[in-house]
Motif scaffolding. Structure first.
Motif: not given
Length: 549
Positions: A186, A315, A317-318, A320, A322, A448, A480-481, A497, A522
């Motif tokens: 990320d 958007v 991070e892993s 979060s 999504k 992604e 997407s990140h 988040h 970010l």
């Protein structure tokens, strides 16, 4: 005059295959103490082959055909693996791309760090144990004593990459080769890892050979830039010079295609005032039961709408939330509470055949097309399959639709007989998009979908998606990140988040006036921002965000 730590002279590397392949053709370069040199280029450019040749770890069918590799003035080109073992780790170290595949799953973290110390006779027993803790502390791992007793699967990707850095710096080598060390991380984790490498370089005076396809990372972190294509150097020089005045047409194209470096033009966003959103998500909550009887809340009160013909990005991070959010929207997860309306239908209440037919309105395109395409099927069969699954369509009509959609995504009819393994990454992603569009969906979820592609191929796919949206009126949910890509293509964005939506609104509003500290972090972590800011200072007509003022 200072001697280079690494001096590569006219290096040639090839691989034995059905047709012998020359991967590196006459490359010469030098890396001096304390310097960061970035090797950039697309897949197949030869950058990884150069890195592997330096450390003597070419694939089994690879060989050095000519030239010389000098390390601290000594030619190591023809050294045996036994002789190279003496310099690996001690003089030159490698930080590999994949932290999961590079660590032994049945050894503790402490044992793997200790191994390099004992192999080279630098420390044993309690002294080695103390040094392990020192190294894990130095690379910023919390609770280093605990981490030393853990196994790789118990650590996050960023933690595992820190362990690999600890191993790489254990013997304070003169040169570190960093081969795409952050491409799977990320953006905020990536920034922390790159900052760490910078700090260690300054502390030890270590030189870094940075192998990357991310021009934003190269722009921010390197002092010199070497651009490769087809195994040959296209351009090289001080990073600032190459970025501001590229001489080679290939370099110019790479820079133009890099979303983190190109300043996106201020575009007029599509106005849908008064139009009913195609997608409305209200107060979405998703809980998962834990083995101990507890509950993990993966999504906590997320709300947003997507107007027809626009692009909404999620958007974060892993971890979060999504993926859980889009799985609920696609009908693969039933929400704990909240509502999801798509084209007037409540996705929570659909069952059986109604749910199956609903899914033709919502199609997904995944990150890794090779994993999502059946390797046994031809391209024709892959694209045709949804028509067989959802509607009785005559054979001739199926063939006509497949040929038409293949043409629409920019592939030739000769592609139809091929299988996924015979296609490039960009071609495979075009096939995945064609398969998603064959049913004429209302909503396309792109998970992604361009993050695994080289920058030029990524730019081609993004351009294709924009063209298809304009021509077919498609609505996109883009996950997407990569905030640089999101800034380029989305109309609106939700920032997630720890399961919560911490920012939401138009792309301009969120990027220029973020309301949460997390979103600001970010945005600050986007690679290439340093160079954009420097460019903005030298060109007052642009803001630090790269937009016209």
């Amino acid at each position: 005059m200072t001697m280079p730590i690494l001096d590569i002279r006219n290096l040639r590397v090839s691989y034995d295959a059905n047709v012998p392949h020359c991967a590196v053709n006459g490359v010469s370069l030098q890396v001096f103490p304390g310097e960061v040199v970035a090797l950039v280029g697309e897949s197949g450019s030869g950058k990884t082959s150069i890195a592997q040749a330096v450390i003597g770890l070419l694939q089994g069918n690879g060989r050095v055909d000519g030239g010389a590799i000098l390390l601290n003035g000594t030619d190591i080109t023809r050294w045996s693996q036994k002789r190279l073992d003496a310099v690996r780790g001690a003089v030159v170290s490698l930080i590999p791309q994949d932290p999961t595949g590079s660590l032994n799953p049945v050894m503790t973290i402490g044992a793997q760090v200790r191994e390099i110390l004992t192999v080279h006779g630098k420390a044993r027993g309690k002294a080695a144990d103390r040094r392990v803790i020192e190294l894990l502390t130095k690379v910023g791992l919390s609770q280093p004593e605990v981490r030393a007793r853990q196994y790789p699967h118990e650590l996050s990707g960023g933690m595992k990459q820190r362990v690999l850095i600890a191993i790489a710096i254990a013997l304070e080598p003169a040169l570190i080769i960093a081969d795409e060390p952050t491409s799977a991380l990320d953006v905020t984790v990536q920034k922390r890892i790159l900052d760490l490498i910078d700090d260690l370089r300054r502390e030890f005076g270590t030189a870094v050979l940075f192998v990357t396809h991310d021009l934003g990372v190269a722009a921010d972190r390197s002092s010199r830039l070497i651009v490769l294509k087809g195994g040959e150097i296209q351009e090289e020089g001080a990073t600032a010079d190459v970025l501001t005045a590229p001489q080679n047409t290939y370099t110019q194209r790479l820079l133009a295609d890099a979303p983190s470096l190109s300043a996106p033009a201020r575009i007029v966003r599509r106005s849908r005032a008064g139009e009913t959103p195609l997608v409305t998500v209200e107060n979405l909550v998703k809980d998962f039961a834990l083995p101990d009887g507890g509950v993990q809340r993966a999504v906590d009160g997320v709300s947003f709408g997507i107007d027809p013909g626009t692009t909404h990005a999620i958007v974060g991070e892993s971890g979060s939330g999504k993926t859980t959010t889009i799985r609920a929207i696609a009908g693969f997860e039933r929400p704990t509470s909240g509502s999801i309306l798509i084209d007037g239908l409540d996705a929570r209440t659909l069952k059986g055949e109604t749910l199956r037919q609903f899914r033709r309105k919502v199609q997904l395109v995944y990150q890794n097309p090779l994993a999502s395409l059946d390797p046994r099927q031809s391209v024709f069969s892959i694209i045709e399959e949804p028509l067989l699954n959802f509607a009785p369509v005559a054979r001739d009509e199926r063939a006509r639709r497949v040929a038409a959609i293949l043409d629409r995504v920019g592939l030739t009819q000769a592609t139809l007989a091929r299988r996924p393994h015979a296609l490039s990454g960009g071609q495979r992603q075009r096939i995945a998009i064609a398969r998603a569009l064959i049913l004429e969906p209302k909503l396309v979820i792109l998970d992604e979908a361009v993050s695994a592609l080289d920058v030029t191929v990524q730019a081609q796919i993004l351009s294709l998606l924009a063209e298809l949206q304009a021509d077919l009126g498609l609505t996109y949910l883009f996950v997407s990140h990569d905030l640089a890509v999101v800034r380029q293509i989305a109309d609106s964005v939700s920032v997630m988040h720890e399961g919560r939506q911490v920012d939401h609104g138009s792309v301009e509003a969120v990027f220029e006036r973020p309301t949460s500290a997390y979103t600001r972090d970010l945005i600050e972590a986007i690679p290439g921002r340093r160079r954009q800011a420097e460019g903005a200072r030298s060109n007052p007509s642009e803001t630090a965000e790269g937009y016209p003022a």
